[in-house]
Design an enzyme around this catalytic site. Structure first.
Site, PDB file in Angstrom:
ATOM      1  N   SER A  85      -3.008  -8.918   5.826  1.00  0.00           N
ATOM      2  CA  SER A  85      -2.618  -7.529   5.604  1.00  0.00           C
ATOM      3  C   SER A  85      -3.851  -6.646   5.641  1.00  0.00           C
ATOM      4  O   SER A  85      -4.995  -7.124   5.535  1.00  0.00           O
ATOM      5  CB  SER A  85      -1.949  -7.396   4.224  1.00  0.00           C
ATOM      6  OG  SER A  85      -1.772  -6.055   3.842  1.00  0.00           O
ATOM      7  N   TYR A 118      -1.220  -8.141  -5.025  1.00  0.00           N
ATOM      8  CA  TYR A 118      -1.012  -8.251  -3.586  1.00  0.00           C
ATOM      9  C   TYR A 118      -2.344  -8.328  -2.841  1.00  0.00           C
ATOM     10  O   TYR A 118      -2.525  -9.170  -1.952  1.00  0.00           O
ATOM     11  CB  TYR A 118      -0.189  -7.066  -3.086  1.00  0.00           C
ATOM     12  CG  TYR A 118       0.267  -7.204  -1.660  1.00  0.00           C
ATOM     13  CD1 TYR A 118       1.312  -8.072  -1.327  1.00  0.00           C
ATOM     14  CD2 TYR A 118      -0.334  -6.474  -0.639  1.00  0.00           C
ATOM     15  CE1 TYR A 118       1.735  -8.201  -0.017  1.00  0.00           C
ATOM     16  CE2 TYR A 118       0.090  -6.606   0.676  1.00  0.00           C
ATOM     17  CZ  TYR A 118       1.118  -7.465   0.981  1.00  0.00           C
ATOM     18  OH  TYR A 118       1.539  -7.606   2.287  1.00  0.00           O
TER      19      TYR A 118
END
Length: 283
Positions: free
Chosen positions: A133, A146
């Site tokens: 990501s 995250y």
């Protein structure tokens, strides 16, 4: 015949990656937690697709599924470690179980996926594709779990690449910014997190269309690239990476003033975001 395994294939990024691979004549094995959604995706991927319901954090169940996929198709050439969940909010007020679940699914689940399928990839001299990501390149406030998990899977994939290269197995890392998926839409339901993202400098706060992002990822995957980018501007961040933590901290002091109190006043939502997060919580 080429066979690809995609985790987190019931919706969003995993679903569309599986469909794009199937359209190229690749047989796909879909893994996830939602049998009805997986059955729908498998049907849309054509007669050569099959699905298995499994939690990527369950090593024993994954080992069984890996053996069943190999028996069903006869080989495994590509594994896409895509399964992931997210939560938001300040670390101090986070729910420990939810915070830990993000790490378990995103990081440990990727390691478990690799462990289960590497024997078949060694046999086929295949390719393991790890979805990371923008969060692996830029760690931002209110998303510590995250960001930690995606930074972790990036480092994991780099280590794995060095380990398995001698066996002819390739390992790639896929980077993408905010993309129009259930996860991102779920995060945007939290007005405080949505406002925080809106204050990110362009192009970091923009939500990108899913299909062109997946097209870029699939193209790089099929070329067995070590790094694949869902948006054109992401490679530049690798160059600026040493400066990012200082810049983010400086900006956050001003931009996040009052965000913590707003987040608590809005209900301090610590749930996993989006429909996929809800399915993972039910599991």
């Amino acid at each position: 015949m080429t066979v690809a395994v995609v985790t987190g294939a019931a919706r969003g990024l995993g679903e569309l990656m599986a469909k794009k691979l199937a359209r190229r004549g690749i047989k796909v094995a879909l893994l996830g937690l939602e049998p009805e959604e997986l059955a729908r995706v498998a049907k849309e991927c054509g007669s050569g697709a099959a699905f298995w319901t499994v939690d990527v954090t369950d090593d024993a169940a994954l080992a069984v599924v890996a053996a069943e996929v190999k028996e069903h198709f006869g080989r495994i050439d590509i594994v896409v470690a895509n399964a992931g969940v997210a939560t938001g909010g300040p670390v101090e007020f986070s729910d420990p179980a939810t915070f830990n679940r993000v790490i378990q699914v995103n990081l440990l689940g990727s390691a478990s996926t690799a462990r289960a399928f590497l024997p078949a990839l060694r046999e086929s001299k295949g390719y393991f594709f790890q979805i990371a990501s923008l969060a692996a390149l830029i760690s931002v406030p209110m998303m510590a779990a995250y960001c930690a998990s995606k930074s972790g899977v990036e480092a994991f994939a780099h280590s794995l690449r060095a380990e398995v290269a001698v066996h002819g197995v390739g390992v790639g890392v896929g980077y993408l910014s905010w993309t129009d998926t259930d996860m991102v839409r779920g995060a945007d339901q939290d007005v405080v997190l949505r406002d925080m993202r809106a204050k990110m400098p362009y192009p970091g706060g923009k939500t990108y269309a899913l299909e062109p992002t997946v097209d870029r990822l699939v193209a790089g995957l099929l070329r067995r690239r070590p790094q694949v980018y869902g948006q054109w501007w992401l490679p530049a961040l690798r160059v600026a990476r040493p400066l990012v933590p200082t810049v983010v901290t400086m900006k956050s002091v001003k931009l996040l003033e009052g965000f913590e109190e707003r987040w608590k006043a809005a209900g301090a939502d610590t749930r996993l975001v989006g429909a996929g997060g809800a399915a993972n919580t039910e599991e």
